[in-house]
Enzyme design. Structure first.
Site, PDB file in Angstrom:
ATOM      1  N   THR A   8       0.857  -1.185   0.000  1.00 45.26           N
ATOM      2  CA  THR A   8       0.000   0.000   0.000  1.00 45.26           C
ATOM      3  C   THR A   8       0.900   1.245   0.000  1.00 45.26           C
ATOM      4  O   THR A   8       2.031   1.211   0.485  1.00 45.26           O
ATOM      5  CB  THR A   8      -0.948   0.030   1.207  1.00 45.26           C
ATOM      6  OG1 THR A   8      -0.196   0.162   2.418  1.00 45.26           O
ATOM      7  CG2 THR A   8      -1.788  -1.241   1.268  1.00 45.26           C
ATOM      8  N   GLY A   9       0.383   2.328  -0.567  1.00 42.92           N
ATOM      9  CA  GLY A   9       1.204   3.532  -0.669  1.00 42.92           C
ATOM     10  C   GLY A   9       2.419   3.329  -1.545  1.00 42.92           C
ATOM     11  O   GLY A   9       3.490   3.896  -1.296  1.00 42.92           O
ATOM     12  N   ALA A  10       2.250   2.537  -2.610  1.00 42.89           N
ATOM     13  CA  ALA A  10       3.394   2.157  -3.445  1.00 42.89           C
ATOM     14  C   ALA A  10       3.965   3.320  -4.241  1.00 42.89           C
ATOM     15  O   ALA A  10       5.124   3.267  -4.667  1.00 42.89           O
ATOM     16  CB  ALA A  10       2.992   1.026  -4.399  1.00 42.89           C
ATOM     17  N   SER A  11       3.188   4.365  -4.463  1.00 44.70           N
ATOM     18  CA  SER A  11       3.651   5.463  -5.316  1.00 44.70           C
ATOM     19  C   SER A  11       4.536   6.458  -4.576  1.00 44.70           C
ATOM     20  O   SER A  11       5.154   7.322  -5.202  1.00 44.70           O
ATOM     21  CB  SER A  11       2.452   6.194  -5.932  1.00 44.70           C
ATOM     22  OG  SER A  11       1.663   6.805  -4.923  1.00 44.70           O
ATOM     23  N   GLY A  12       4.611   6.380  -3.253  1.00 40.47           N
ATOM     24  CA  GLY A  12       5.435   7.301  -2.466  1.00 40.47           C
ATOM     25  C   GLY A  12       6.901   6.912  -2.478  1.00 40.47           C
ATOM     26  O   GLY A  12       7.299   5.882  -3.026  1.00 40.47           O
ATOM     27  N   GLY A  13       7.714   7.748  -1.846  1.00 40.61           N
ATOM     28  CA  GLY A  13       9.155   7.517  -1.860  1.00 40.61           C
ATOM     29  C   GLY A  13       9.570   6.199  -1.231  1.00 40.61           C
ATOM     30  O   GLY A  13      10.318   5.414  -1.830  1.00 40.61           O
ATOM     31  N   GLY A  15       7.503   3.692  -0.505  1.00 35.19           N
ATOM     32  CA  GLY A  15       6.786   2.626  -1.215  1.00 35.19           C
ATOM     33  C   GLY A  15       7.487   2.207  -2.481  1.00 35.19           C
ATOM     34  O   GLY A  15       7.610   1.008  -2.770  1.00 35.19           O
ATOM     35  N   SER A 138       6.568   4.486  12.581  1.00 34.01           N
ATOM     36  CA  SER A 138       7.309   5.743  12.662  1.00 34.01           C
ATOM     37  C   SER A 138       7.988   5.848  14.014  1.00 34.01           C
ATOM     38  O   SER A 138       7.504   5.298  15.015  1.00 34.01           O
ATOM     39  CB  SER A 138       6.360   6.933  12.483  1.00 34.01           C
ATOM     40  OG  SER A 138       6.992   8.148  12.848  1.00 34.01           O
ATOM     41  N   TYR A 151      -0.717  11.774  14.787  1.00 34.30           N
ATOM     42  CA  TYR A 151       0.139  10.867  14.011  1.00 34.30           C
ATOM     43  C   TYR A 151       0.879   9.915  14.954  1.00 34.30           C
ATOM     44  O   TYR A 151       0.955   8.703  14.704  1.00 34.30           O
ATOM     45  CB  TYR A 151       1.118  11.687  13.179  1.00 34.30           C
ATOM     46  CG  TYR A 151       2.032  10.876  12.293  1.00 34.30           C
ATOM     47  CD1 TYR A 151       1.550  10.268  11.131  1.00 34.30           C
ATOM     48  CD2 TYR A 151       3.381  10.735  12.590  1.00 34.30           C
ATOM     49  CE1 TYR A 151       2.388   9.532  10.298  1.00 34.30           C
ATOM     50  CE2 TYR A 151       4.224  10.010  11.774  1.00 34.30           C
ATOM     51  CZ  TYR A 151       3.734   9.414  10.627  1.00 34.30           C
ATOM     52  OH  TYR A 151       4.575   8.681   9.817  1.00 34.30           O
TER      53      TYR A 151
END
Length: 243
Positions: A8-13, A15, A138, A151
């Site tokens: 999931t979130g594969a398009s981020g840095g 990911g 995190s 967060y």
């Protein structure tokens, strides 16, 4: 038959770096994204052309109540070898600055959707008695951060989710761990000025921010046979920051 993983979130840095490492290891990949369609398409093409792996792109907003179902419905009953729970975003501001809608979205994105998505995909993994799950947590889930209270709270919840789920799934041969990065040089740092970023780097014993690939290396390790007896752990990748 190639192994299959969902990121999931594969398009981020982070990911994209995780997907690169998994493709190098021969995984076919389900690439989830929310808004960054062009990055997801480019990633899919690059991985397929470079490594010859099969990629499927899934769009879904995991901050929405039906987001997890959209992803699991696409995957169907296919048994995954790995689930990487990487979607996330932060909010900088005082507790009193956050609207009810922002609170709901953040909890849905970081807590409810990962839980629901994992629940939906588990039966096929349990039936095979194999697989691994890695959540990208995190440093603030461990140490907490002023002006990032929500967060921090949701990442702390992810850590508890990992520890509890690891105990539940160990008899089924499924390992569950988390990677807990510190400050990473990605778009999530875009809200910080150059001076603020330099101040953060000075506060880190290793004197710099992490590279996305260093987080991906930790994920690759936790998915490998070298981590076959590791479960329920939060692996910190933070350069010695807030140890």
């Amino acid at each position: 038959m190639a192994k299959q993983a969902l990121v999931t979130g594969a398009s981020g840095g982070i990911g994209q770096s995780i997907c690169e490492k998994l493709a190098q290891s021969g995984f076919d990949l389900f690439l989830h994204y929310n808004t960054n369609e062009q990055a997801a398409i480019a990633l899919s093409k690059r991985l397929s052309d470079t490594y010859g792996v099969q990629t499927d792109i899934i769009q879904s907003d995991l901050s929405a109540p039906d987001g997890a179902a959209a992803v699991s419905d696409y995957i169907g009953g296919r048994a995954l070898d790995a689930i990487i729970l990487n979607s996330g975003q932060s909010f900088r501001g005082l507790v009193t600055d956050m609207s009810n809608g922002e609170v709901q979205d953040m909890v849905q994105l970081h807590v409810s959707s990962p839980f629901l998505l994992t629940r939906n995909l588990l039966p096929a993994m349990v039936s095979r008695k194999a697989g691994a799950i890695v959540a990208i947590s995190s440093i603030w889930g461990e140490a907490g951060a002023s002006c990032e209270v929500l967060y921090s709270m949701t990442k702390g919840a992810q850590n508890s989710f990992v520890k509890a789920l690891a105990k539940e799934l160990a008899p089924s041969g499924i390992r569950v761990n988390a990677v807990s990065p510190g400050a990473v040089k990605t778009n999530m740092m875009a809200g910080f000025s150059k001076e603020e970023e330099e101040m953060i780097a000075e506060d880190i014993p290793m004197g710099r921010l992490a590279k996305p690939g260093e987080v991906a290396d930790a994920v690759q390790f936790l998915l490998s046979e070298k981590a076959s007896y590791i479960t329920g752990q939060i692996l910190s990748v933070n350069g010695g920051w807030h140890c």
